[in-house]
Design a protein around this motif. Structure first.
Motif, mmCIF file in Angstrom:
data_model
loop_
_atom_site.group_PDB
_atom_site.id
_atom_site.type_symbol
_atom_site.label_atom_id
_atom_site.label_comp_id
_atom_site.label_asym_id
_atom_site.label_seq_id
_atom_site.Cartn_x
_atom_site.Cartn_y
_atom_site.Cartn_z
ATOM 1 N N THR A 171 66.551 42.212 -10.425
ATOM 2 C CA THR A 171 65.768 41.047 -9.991
ATOM 3 C C THR A 171 65.549 41.043 -8.488
ATOM 4 O O THR A 171 64.711 40.296 -7.993
ATOM 5 C CB THR A 171 66.458 39.709 -10.355
ATOM 6 N N VAL A 187 61.515 36.328 -8.944
ATOM 7 C CA VAL A 187 61.029 37.371 -9.847
ATOM 8 C C VAL A 187 59.597 37.066 -10.274
ATOM 9 O O VAL A 187 58.729 37.951 -10.257
ATOM 10 C CB VAL A 187 61.958 37.526 -11.073
ATOM 11 N N ARG A 218 64.899 33.457 -10.667
ATOM 12 C CA ARG A 218 63.773 33.567 -11.610
ATOM 13 C C ARG A 218 62.460 33.313 -10.899
ATOM 14 O O ARG A 218 61.473 34.021 -11.121
ATOM 15 C CB ARG A 218 63.953 32.594 -12.775
#
Length: 133
Positions: free
Chosen positions: A63, A98, A95
């Motif tokens: 990531t 990413v 997240r």
């Protein structure tokens, strides 16, 4: 691996994960790995649970999560359930990073596809210009 047993040497883990023994020892030293059990001779003995943790660490590395954040996450896990909110926030932030990188890569891919299409059509364009001359 796992092969039904629950104790692996550092060389077996290195072969399984693709990480060097040096990296595995470093992960342990910086607190990214939980305490690794030792044999009576002092040899590290990794468990299936350790392998699962290393798989997660591998995903976190992919990531782009900073090592310091991975160590922080590992520390929060060791502290227990009362750190769920902090862990959740850290993973949500990762997240989002990413997703942002994926969007950038999709834009880059579109430019590459455009250029590839130009070069794929180039021989036909070149052939037409030669026959019409």
């Amino acid at each position: 691996m796992p092969d039904g047993r629950d104790r692996y040497t550092i060389s077996e883990v290195a072969a399984h994960t693709g990480l060097s023994a040096h990296t595995l020892r470093w992960y342990e030293r910086i607190g990214l790995m939980p305490h690794i059990d030792r044999s009576h001779t002092g040899q590290r003995r990794y468990t299936n649970r350790d392998l699962d943790w290393l798989a997660l660490v591998g995903k976190l590395r992919l990531t782009g999560m900073a090592v310091a954040d991975m160590v922080r996450y590992a520390d929060l896990v060791r502290q227990g359930d009362h750190t769920f909110a902090e862990r959740h926030a850290l993973l949500c932030a990762t997240r989002e990073d990413v997703r942002r990188r994926i969007a950038e890569l999709q834009g880059t891919l579109a430019v590459l596809d455009f250029k590839i299409d130009i070069y794929a059509d180039a021989p036909r364009v070149s052939e037409r210009s030669e026959t019409s001359a």
